[in-house]
Every structure is written in C-alpha cells, then in structure tokens.
Design a protein around this motif. Structure first.
Motif: not given
Length: 286
Positions: A113-117, A134-139, A160-163, A169-173
C-alpha cells in the motif's frame, strides 16, 4: 535470356509470397483484477489471466493482499512507469469508508500500500469503487462518494495524481452533469469524446453518458445498457481496436458478463465470462 530471367524472378517472387503468409492477429492477453465476495476471506486481491481475448480466465495469482483494513474490494488495475497499481475500496458495502487506497507491485504477486486518499467531501459515508483513468501523462481516479446528510446522493469525483509515483493526490473535482446517485463510474476517451459507463443506483441499470467538453462537465445521458441488475462496468481495448465491457451480475449472486462494441454505442448481447468466483474488477492488456 532476359525474358527467362524475368520469368524466373516472377516465379520465385510468387513462391515467396505463398511461402510467407500474413500472420493472423493474436488474441489479446488480459489480466483481470478482482475480489470474490462479501465474506472476509473473499475481500482480497485475486488476479486472473486470459489468452483468448477476455472471454475466459484462469487464476494467475491469489495474492492474499487485503490492505491495511483487511478489506479489499472493487480493484482497478493500472500499468504505469514499469509498475502495476491498484486502486480499491477499503471497507465492505455496509461499513462507512472515508477514503480509498492505492497499492503497487512489480510482479503482480507482492503488493504494498502506497497511499490512502481521503474523499475530501464533508460528512462522507461511503467511498466506493475507485477507477483509474489515464489521459496522456496524467493519472486520475474516479470515485463514487456518498454523504451522511442525504439519501440517494452518490456522485462521482475525480482525483488527480500529483507525482509519478502515485503517492500524492489532489482533492475531489465533481463530475458535474452526470446526475445523482450514480456509482461505479468508468471512463474512456475515444477521439474527442469522453464516454462514462456508470450504474444508476436508483433504477439499477448501467447507463452510457458522453461529453465533448471535458472530464468534469457537459455530460449527456445516452441511455441504458443491458437489463437491470448489473453493476461495476469496466472497459478494455482489444488488439483489433474493439472495446470489451465487463459487468458484475450482482443481483443473482455474482458472476462476470461481457459484451463488445466497435463504437461504444452499439453493443453485442451479454455473455457469461469463464472466471470462477470473479466479481467487480478491471482488466488490462498485458
């Protein structure tokens, strides 16, 4: 002599063409990530493999991975930057959950496990079925979140992944326009159109929505797919360019069913998938 040479060259060329036929396209090899049911022993990660384009599967690995909470459901699998990732639900469908988890692996067998969002939504009651997009380089991950302050109010949100390591990870949209009380939202893009396949939790049907604006705006309902009683839609692109959808027939005790389409609008009838014990999950081409 020149004419004889030309004749021999033509004959040899024809023989070469006959001797080296064009190879047939191989069937897409797929890996399907899933869990098996509501019993505690079944809420862990199983991986299956298909070598016939996704109509039947055999066990690839019972990973025994169930995450820090001891519960893993609805896994969404991704291959990214030389590693495998899953996003997953961390509690049963009767237990409150305010976040989803991300785990990674290099071999599909050992997972960490690497993240809890966190959902980022006030008064969160449930955080369900995170699905990679995934779209382009954005996960991104699209997750269904419901609050304690309303009934029938599941809505899809985008994180959205930040790294590159997918640990931040970002907050919700919110995906505006997709309606209320929708769960298990899975998105693909074809050309300039985004396609969402989601379950209307009120009517119990899988619905198809589209937008040409962007991921979070302008969604239009294109209608229902299949009969009622299915959930957990997920899609995978096959080698021949067509799309395969998987759905979980939860209303009759589980079991995965599939259909195919060349345009995402017109689908074949559903057929049962040979995948013993499989439930809501996702497939990737391997």
């Amino acid at each position: 002599m020149k004419m004889l040479s030309r004749w021999l060259a033509a004959v040899l060329g024809a023989v070469a063409v006959l001797a080296v036929p064009t190879p047939a396209n191989a069937a897409t090899t797929l890996v399907y990530a899933t869990f098996k049911g509501d019993a505690p022993a079944d809420e862990e990660l199983w991986l299956y493999q298909s070598t016939n384009g996704g109509t039947s599967y055999s066990v690839l690995s019972d990973t025994n991975f169930h995450g820090p909470t001891g519960v893993l459901r609805d896994p969404s699998i991704l291959q990214h930057n030389g590693r495998y990732y899953i996003a997953y639900t961390v509690q049963s469908w009767t237990t409150n959950s305010t976040y989803f988890n991300i785990a990674s692996s290099t071999n599909l067998t050992t997972w960490t496990n690497i993240a809890s969002v966190p959902s980022g939504i006030a008064n969160t009651r449930f955080t369900w079925a995170p699905e990679f997009y995934v779209e382009g380089n954005t996960v991104r991950v699209i997750t269904s979140v419901a609050a304690t302050t309303c009934s029938n109010c599941f809505r899809p949100y985008v994180y959205t992944a930040q790294n590159a390591a997918l640990t931040s990870w970002s907050g919700p949209a919110q995906m505006w326009g997709l309606g209320t009380n929708h769960i298990d939202t899975f998105v693909v893009k074809s050309g300039s159109t985004w396609h969402a396949f989601t379950k209307d939790e009120t009517g119990k049907y899988i619905e198809h929505w589209t937008t040409t604006a962007n991921l979070t705006e302008g969604w239009v309902n294109r209608g229902r797919l299949f009969a009622s009683g299915y959930e957990g839609p997920s899609l995978v692109r096959l080698d021949n360019g067509s799309w395969r959808i998987y759905v979980d027939r939860y209303s009759t005790g589980g079991g995965i069913y599939t259909a195919t389409s060349t345009d995402l609008f017109t689908w074949t009838g559903l057929t049962s998938v040979g995948c013993s014990g499989c439930r809501h999950g996702t497939a990737i081409a391997r």
